[in-house]
Design an enzyme around this catalytic site. Structure first.
Site, PDB file in Angstrom:
ATOM      1  N   CYS A 178       0.828  -1.213  -0.111  1.00  0.00           N
ATOM      2  CA  CYS A 178      -0.032  -0.007   0.082  1.00  0.00           C
ATOM      3  C   CYS A 178       0.872   1.335   0.016  1.00  0.00           C
ATOM      4  CB  CYS A 178      -0.887  -0.012   1.282  1.00  0.00           C
ATOM      5  SG  CYS A 178      -2.276   1.460   1.273  1.00  0.00           S
ATOM      6  N   CYS A 225       0.580   3.859   1.463  1.00  0.00           N
ATOM      7  CA  CYS A 225       0.354   4.674   2.890  1.00  0.00           C
ATOM      8  C   CYS A 225       1.708   4.085   3.547  1.00  0.00           C
ATOM      9  CB  CYS A 225      -0.907   4.109   3.690  1.00  0.00           C
ATOM     10  SG  CYS A 225      -0.738   2.354   4.468  1.00  0.00           S
ATOM     11  N   HIS A 282      -2.674  -3.454   6.823  1.00  0.00           N
ATOM     12  CA  HIS A 282      -2.632  -4.332   6.007  1.00  0.00           C
ATOM     13  C   HIS A 282      -1.999  -5.583   6.119  1.00  0.00           C
ATOM     14  CE1 HIS A 282      -3.958  -0.756   3.280  1.00  0.00           C
ATOM     15  NE2 HIS A 282      -2.655  -0.223   3.835  1.00  0.00           N
ATOM     16  N   CYS A 319      -6.364   4.626   5.349  1.00  0.00           N
ATOM     17  CA  CYS A 319      -4.870   4.675   5.745  1.00  0.00           C
ATOM     18  C   CYS A 319      -4.276   5.675   4.844  1.00  0.00           C
ATOM     19  CB  CYS A 319      -4.118   3.307   5.510  1.00  0.00           C
ATOM     20  SG  CYS A 319      -4.252   2.799   3.860  1.00  0.00           S
ATOM     21  N   HIS A 325      -9.740 -15.344  -4.611  1.00  0.00           N
ATOM     22  CA  HIS A 325     -11.094 -14.428  -4.596  1.00  0.00           C
ATOM     23  C   HIS A 325     -11.113 -14.048  -6.007  1.00  0.00           C
ATOM     24  CE1 HIS A 325     -11.810 -15.446  -0.307  1.00  0.00           C
ATOM     25  NE2 HIS A 325     -10.732 -14.754   0.068  1.00  0.00           N
TER      26      HIS A 325
HETATM   27  C1  X5A Z   1      -6.960 -14.640   0.371  1.00  0.00           C
HETATM   28  C2  X5A Z   1      -7.585 -14.308   1.583  1.00  0.00           C
HETATM   29  C3  X5A Z   1      -9.218 -13.094   2.846  1.00  0.00           C
HETATM   30  C4  X5A Z   1      -9.952 -11.603   2.519  1.00  0.00           C
HETATM   31  C5  X5A Z   1     -10.578 -11.417   3.962  1.00  0.00           C
HETATM   32  C6  X5A Z   1     -11.512  -9.915   3.665  1.00  0.00           C
HETATM   33  N1  X5A Z   1      -8.518 -13.270   1.586  1.00  0.00           N
HETATM   34  N2  X5A Z   1     -11.646  -9.449   4.809  1.00  0.00           N
HETATM   35  O1  X5A Z   1      -7.492 -14.909   2.686  1.00  0.00           O
HETATM   36 ZN    ZN Z   2      -8.247 -16.553   3.406  1.00  0.00          ZN
END
Ligand code: X5A
Ligand code: ZN
Length: 621
Positions: A217, A219, A225, A302, A354
């Site tokens: 980041c 910041c 983070h 941040c 994700h």
């Molecule tokens: C890859 C992973 C977690 C996201 C958390 C969001 N992501 N609050 O562990």
């Molecule tokens: Zn995770």
């Protein structure tokens, strides 16, 4: 139970917009406010993460905020004005930043060297009788590509045998017959494999690159983070300290090409998040300018920038780091699949599971494991791939990418709590669609932290759901989205489970039974440094074939908790429609590991019969 931290009263929109540093005014109209991060305490026993702030010159164009329009995300970019196309960019895609990077031996990164290497690869493949499938043309309209992928998916269950015919196919002792994939025979060196592996020992492969540290980041303060560079730095140091690195083969990381990224992500997504101001100069102005104006960032409390409150964006370094993560996992997987390495562990960040077709989220930009799986299929004709995801969060991106795909079995174990835990997807009823029905398995834990899930529950899930289905599927390669945020030591908001590091060694050992041992673990989440270092160490030791310190008698005698039994029963109820082996063990879910083991050996005849019918079922498929 909720992963989201309520907005801190001090951080009203106006108050933190007021604190935007002076160099950002051009961005102001494109920023959206977001909630505060909860600062995370750090473990003391591990090296401090680097906190050097990277003063970044932001060169984003000033435009009106235009949220990504989901409906237009699939529109082919080739319709947008502008050349050159992505395919042409590839050869010009040399980052000046790479040359200043501390990684050694950058000299082979020149265009000519790369092209020569590609030609050598092609030649090698020809010699070995491999068919190198060209990546989908960038100019191909996405609708066409989607159609092609769909027809691929439909024809996928038919095994594609690509093995060289000059030597007999070996079979791994412990895995069921893997019909479509040759097991590397290490006892008979063929001239080709000798040449190919001359530099690599046939052992566990590791991959790491310091360029992944630079995704930070702006910041400059890691305390807000949790997905920071210190995570992979600590793991890498730990593997060195414990003498594991010298027993493994370390391979060079590399950036995924824009084409490789597009095997999973939209062209637009790849251009938006896979380029930086320097390599963007090589891309046609018209094309990129129009696109960049559509990027939407949030102003973080941040002072930094993000695509959402978790997922920070560093204009100079994020694209390189996330492409390095995806490329490194891909290369490691290719080497394991080709028999150059026994198995592998990728120490990479940012994580990927994700990231969807066209959306970064939850710390993720490119879905490294999904990209690796696609590349195994496209470059090596690997037919069946198992992806196990034991990150405490559901891998919504991976599920989405392969939802209609029967050639890739996705099994995730995650905290679900009826959809109240991040990212909210991953219910047991989500089983896939079309030809992919039954090839998506969500071992979704519900019941909060009463008590937190731990070793007994994960052992029960592996014993009754994961391993039976995995054996029945009989994959050619196994990839693991190996987040370690279910390991004890993580706060309630970011997991709260209590699986031991040792247990992940045990689970790794179980997965090594599959696919002739072709197993690749890629780091996803996990931020408690002690927990992720311990778990990485145990997993790498296990991959190296070292004897595991046995799980305690207490754990082995412990029955899964009531909430876990409920969750297991639900998954078994749903998945037994698709997997015979799951019904067989349904009545044992509430048993301890030892209990079940005793019953199991008492009924050897029954299980032999069960696996026989499984084999028949597979043949029928
Ligand atoms: C890859 C992973 C977690 C996201 C958390 C969001 N992501 N609050 O562990
Ligand atoms: Zn995770």
């Amino acid at each position: 139970f909720f992963p989201f931290i309520p907005i801190d009263g001090l951080l009203h929109t106006h108050s933190f917009l007021a604190s935007v540093p002076m160099q950002y005014p051009a961005l102001m109209d494109r920023l959206v406010s977001t909630t505060a991060h909860k600062p995370l305490s750090r473990t003391r026993s591990e090296p401090l993460p680097p906190t050097h702030a990277t003063p970044t010159q932001l060169t984003l164009q000033q435009h009106h905020t235009r949220p990504l329009d989901r409906l237009t995300q699939h529109a082919p970019l080739s319709q947008m004005a502008g050349k050159p196309r992505l395919g042409q960019i590839l050869s010009e895609d040399m980052d000046p930043e790479e040359e200043s990077a501390d990684s050694e031996a950058r000299e082979r990164d020149t265009d000519r060297e790369r092209e020569k290497e590609r030609e050598r690869d092609r030649e090698r493949d020809r010699e070995r009788g491999l068919r190198r499938v060209d990546p989908p043309s960038i100019t191909m309209k996405e609708s066409q590509r989607e159609q092609r992928q769909l027809s691929q998916a439909i024809t996928m269950p038919v095994p594609i045998i690509f093995s060289s015919t000059h030597r007999p196919l070996g079979r791994a002792q412990s895995s069921p017959a893997s019909t479509s994939y040759p097991v590397p025979d290490t006892t008979v060196p063929s001239p080709v494999t000798t040449e190919m592996t001359s530099k690599l020992r046939f052992t566990t492969g590791l991959v790491y690159d310091s360029q992944m540290l630079k995704h930070q980041c702006t910041c400059g303060d890691n305390s807000s983070h949790p997905e920071h560079a210190g995570r992979i730095q600590s793991i890498w140091s730990r593997l060195q300290e414990r003498g594991l690195r010298s027993q493994c083969e370390t391979i060079r990381g590399r950036k995924a090409t824009l084409e490789e990224l597009q095997s999973v992500h939209s062209e637009k997504h790849v251009l938006l998040f896979g380029t930086n101001p320097l390599n963007r100069l090589k891309i046609d102005r018209c094309k990129i300018t129009g696109l960049l104006s559509q990027r939407m960032f949030v102003m973080l409390p941040c002072g930094g920038l993000g695509v959402d409150s978790d997922t920070v964006w560093n204009e100079m370094h994020t694209s390189t780091a996330s492409r390095m993560a995806a490329g490194s996992v891909t290369d490691l997987a290719l080497k394991v699949a080709q028999g150059e390495l026994r198995n592998g562990f990728a120490v990479v960040r940012p994580p990927g599971h994700h990231a969807t077709h066209s959306q970064p989220m939850g710390f993720c930009f490119f879905n490294s494991v999904a990209i690796a799986a696609k590349q195994l299929q496209q470059k090596l004709n690997v037919s069946k791939i198992l992806i196990v995801d034991w990150d405490v969060h559901h891998g919504n991106g991976t599920q989405e990418v392969f939802y209609d795909d029967p050639s890739i079995l996705y099994i995730s174990l995650h905290r679900y709590d009826d959809g109240t835990f991040f990212p909210g997807t991953g219910g047991p009823e989500e089983v896939g669609i079309g030809a992919g029905v039954g090839f998506n398995v969500n071992m979704a834990w519900t019941g909060g932290l009463n008590p937190p899930m731990g070793d007994a529950e994960y052992l029960a899930a592996f014993r009754t759901v994961v391993m039976p289905i995995a054996h029945e599927f009989s994959p050619d390669v196994v990839l693991v989205s190996s987040g370690f945020d279910a390991v004890e030591g993580h706060s309630e908001a970011l997991g709260g489970y209590r699986v031991s590091a040792k247990c992940f060694g045990f689970l790794t050992r179980k997965l090594m039974e599959l696919a002739g041992g072709r197993l690749i673990l890629a780091l996803e989440g996990g931020h408690d440094l002690t927990a992720i270092c311990d778990a990485s160490e145990v997993c790498v030791s296990t991959l190296l074939g070292k004897e595991l310190e046995p799980l305690s008698q207490e754990v082995l005698q412990q029955r899964p908790c009531a909430n876990a039994v409920c969750s297991l029963r639900r998954v078994i109820q749903v998945q037994s429609q698709y997997w015979r082996s799951v019904s067989v063990l349904a009545h044992t879910v509430d048993q301890s590991y030892l209990q079940a083991q005793r019953r199991d050996s008492a009924s050897d005849a029954v299980s032999a019969l069960a696996s026989l019918s499984v084999a028949v079922l597979n043949t029928n498929r």
